[in-house]
Write a protein that holds these residues in place. Sequence first.
Motif, PDB file in Angstrom:
ATOM      1  N   THR A  32       0.819  -1.210   0.000  1.00  0.00           N
ATOM      2  CA  THR A  32       0.000   0.000   0.000  1.00  0.00           C
ATOM      3  C   THR A  32       0.856   1.265   0.000  1.00  0.00           C
ATOM      4  O   THR A  32       0.353   2.337  -0.303  1.00  0.00           O
ATOM      5  CB  THR A  32      -0.945   0.045   1.218  1.00  0.00           C
ATOM      6  N   LEU A  33       2.126   1.135   0.337  1.00  0.00           N
ATOM      7  CA  LEU A  33       3.011   2.300   0.389  1.00  0.00           C
ATOM      8  C   LEU A  33       3.566   2.600  -1.001  1.00  0.00           C
ATOM      9  O   LEU A  33       3.977   1.680  -1.716  1.00  0.00           O
ATOM     10  CB  LEU A  33       4.161   2.046   1.369  1.00  0.00           C
ATOM     11  N   PRO A  34       3.594   3.859  -1.396  1.00  0.00           N
ATOM     12  CA  PRO A  34       4.064   4.201  -2.754  1.00  0.00           C
ATOM     13  C   PRO A  34       5.466   3.705  -3.070  1.00  0.00           C
ATOM     14  O   PRO A  34       5.728   3.275  -4.191  1.00  0.00           O
ATOM     15  CB  PRO A  34       4.029   5.737  -2.763  1.00  0.00           C
ATOM     16  N   ALA A  35       6.361   3.704  -2.118  1.00  0.00           N
ATOM     17  CA  ALA A  35       7.746   3.299  -2.385  1.00  0.00           C
ATOM     18  C   ALA A  35       7.856   1.811  -2.696  1.00  0.00           C
ATOM     19  O   ALA A  35       8.796   1.376  -3.358  1.00  0.00           O
ATOM     20  CB  ALA A  35       8.632   3.641  -1.194  1.00  0.00           C
ATOM     21  N   PHE A  36       6.892   1.005  -2.255  1.00  0.00           N
ATOM     22  CA  PHE A  36       6.953  -0.438  -2.454  1.00  0.00           C
ATOM     23  C   PHE A  36       5.955  -0.936  -3.499  1.00  0.00           C
ATOM     24  O   PHE A  36       5.852  -2.116  -3.746  1.00  0.00           O
ATOM     25  CB  PHE A  36       6.706  -1.172  -1.127  1.00  0.00           C
ATOM     26  N   ARG A  37       5.221  -0.021  -4.104  1.00  0.00           N
ATOM     27  CA  ARG A  37       4.228  -0.388  -5.106  1.00  0.00           C
ATOM     28  C   ARG A  37       4.931  -0.615  -6.442  1.00  0.00           C
ATOM     29  O   ARG A  37       5.824   0.126  -6.822  1.00  0.00           O
ATOM     30  CB  ARG A  37       3.218   0.749  -5.246  1.00  0.00           C
ATOM     31  N   THR A  38       4.534  -1.649  -7.148  1.00  0.00           N
ATOM     32  CA  THR A  38       5.122  -1.903  -8.458  1.00  0.00           C
ATOM     33  C   THR A  38       4.328  -1.169  -9.522  1.00  0.00           C
ATOM     34  O   THR A  38       3.106  -1.024  -9.422  1.00  0.00           O
ATOM     35  CB  THR A  38       5.136  -3.403  -8.790  1.00  0.00           C
ATOM     36  N   GLU A  39       5.014  -0.705 -10.518  1.00  0.00           N
ATOM     37  CA  GLU A  39       4.381  -0.004 -11.621  1.00  0.00           C
ATOM     38  C   GLU A  39       3.900  -1.012 -12.651  1.00  0.00           C
ATOM     39  O   GLU A  39       4.587  -1.975 -12.963  1.00  0.00           O
ATOM     40  CB  GLU A  39       5.379   0.957 -12.275  1.00  0.00           C
ATOM     41  N   ALA A  40       2.727  -0.790 -13.201  1.00  0.00           N
ATOM     42  CA  ALA A  40       2.168  -1.703 -14.195  1.00  0.00           C
ATOM     43  C   ALA A  40       2.786  -1.498 -15.571  1.00  0.00           C
ATOM     44  O   ALA A  40       2.802  -2.408 -16.393  1.00  0.00           O
ATOM     45  CB  ALA A  40       0.655  -1.512 -14.269  1.00  0.00           C
ATOM     46  N   ASP A  41       3.311  -0.330 -15.832  1.00  0.00           N
ATOM     47  CA  ASP A  41       3.813  -0.027 -17.167  1.00  0.00           C
ATOM     48  C   ASP A  41       5.332   0.154 -17.202  1.00  0.00           C
ATOM     49  O   ASP A  41       5.836   1.124 -17.729  1.00  0.00           O
ATOM     50  CB  ASP A  41       3.126   1.223 -17.725  1.00  0.00           C
ATOM     51  N   ILE A  42       6.048  -0.818 -16.649  1.00  0.00           N
ATOM     52  CA  ILE A  42       7.501  -0.743 -16.682  1.00  0.00           C
ATOM     53  C   ILE A  42       7.999  -1.279 -18.025  1.00  0.00           C
ATOM     54  O   ILE A  42       7.317  -2.087 -18.665  1.00  0.00           O
ATOM     55  CB  ILE A  42       8.145  -1.519 -15.504  1.00  0.00           C
ATOM     56  N   ARG A  45      12.299  -4.730 -20.679  1.00  0.00           N
ATOM     57  CA  ARG A  45      13.613  -5.174 -20.207  1.00  0.00           C
ATOM     58  C   ARG A  45      13.623  -5.320 -18.684  1.00  0.00           C
ATOM     59  O   ARG A  45      14.134  -6.281 -18.125  1.00  0.00           O
ATOM     60  CB  ARG A  45      14.703  -4.198 -20.665  1.00  0.00           C
ATOM     61  N   PHE A  46      13.021  -4.334 -17.980  1.00  0.00           N
ATOM     62  CA  PHE A  46      12.965  -4.407 -16.522  1.00  0.00           C
ATOM     63  C   PHE A  46      12.039  -5.527 -16.065  1.00  0.00           C
ATOM     64  O   PHE A  46      12.319  -6.211 -15.086  1.00  0.00           O
ATOM     65  CB  PHE A  46      12.525  -3.077 -15.920  1.00  0.00           C
ATOM     66  N   ARG A  47      10.924  -5.718 -16.756  1.00  0.00           N
ATOM     67  CA  ARG A  47      10.004  -6.804 -16.401  1.00  0.00           C
ATOM     68  C   ARG A  47      10.708  -8.155 -16.559  1.00  0.00           C
ATOM     69  O   ARG A  47      10.567  -9.039 -15.714  1.00  0.00           O
ATOM     70  CB  ARG A  47       8.749  -6.756 -17.264  1.00  0.00           C
ATOM     71  N   GLU A  48      11.496  -8.294 -17.617  1.00  0.00           N
ATOM     72  CA  GLU A  48      12.246  -9.530 -17.834  1.00  0.00           C
ATOM     73  C   GLU A  48      13.249  -9.765 -16.704  1.00  0.00           C
ATOM     74  O   GLU A  48      13.370 -10.880 -16.192  1.00  0.00           O
ATOM     75  CB  GLU A  48      12.990  -9.464 -19.175  1.00  0.00           C
ATOM     76  N   LEU A  49      13.939  -8.722 -16.299  1.00  0.00           N
ATOM     77  CA  LEU A  49      14.901  -8.850 -15.205  1.00  0.00           C
ATOM     78  C   LEU A  49      14.209  -9.203 -13.890  1.00  0.00           C
ATOM     79  O   LEU A  49      14.709 -10.036 -13.118  1.00  0.00           O
ATOM     80  CB  LEU A  49      15.712  -7.562 -15.050  1.00  0.00           C
ATOM     81  N   LEU A  50      13.054  -8.603 -13.621  1.00  0.00           N
ATOM     82  CA  LEU A  50      12.313  -8.933 -12.409  1.00  0.00           C
ATOM     83  C   LEU A  50      11.821 -10.374 -12.440  1.00  0.00           C
ATOM     84  O   LEU A  50      11.851 -11.068 -11.413  1.00  0.00           O
ATOM     85  CB  LEU A  50      11.128  -7.970 -12.239  1.00  0.00           C
ATOM     86  N   ASP A  51      11.391 -10.846 -13.605  1.00  0.00           N
ATOM     87  CA  ASP A  51      10.966 -12.245 -13.729  1.00  0.00           C
ATOM     88  C   ASP A  51      12.137 -13.192 -13.470  1.00  0.00           C
ATOM     89  O   ASP A  51      11.981 -14.216 -12.811  1.00  0.00           O
ATOM     90  CB  ASP A  51      10.375 -12.510 -15.121  1.00  0.00           C
TER      91      ASP A  51
END
Length: 66
Positions: A32-42, A45-51
């Motif tokens: 619920t905190l903004p600093a820990f919320r993930t963005e839906a439109d990253i 390349r970043f989504r691949e790295l997170l996966d």
Amino acid sequence: MMTRNMGEKAEGLALEIRRQFGAEAVTRFLRTLPAFRTEADIPDRFRELLDRLDGAERGDIGWRRP
């Protein structure tokens, strides 16, 4: 200088903190905190790295260079 008793307390505290951070209630709260919320439109390349990071944490994959 840390005595044996202080070392045991420090280890116990570290274990308790790790346990609490892994709790589902804490995870829900942090999302619920903004600093820990993930963005839906990253970027892809970043989504691949997170996966890949998620897979490595689960132990599904080994480290491979792309």
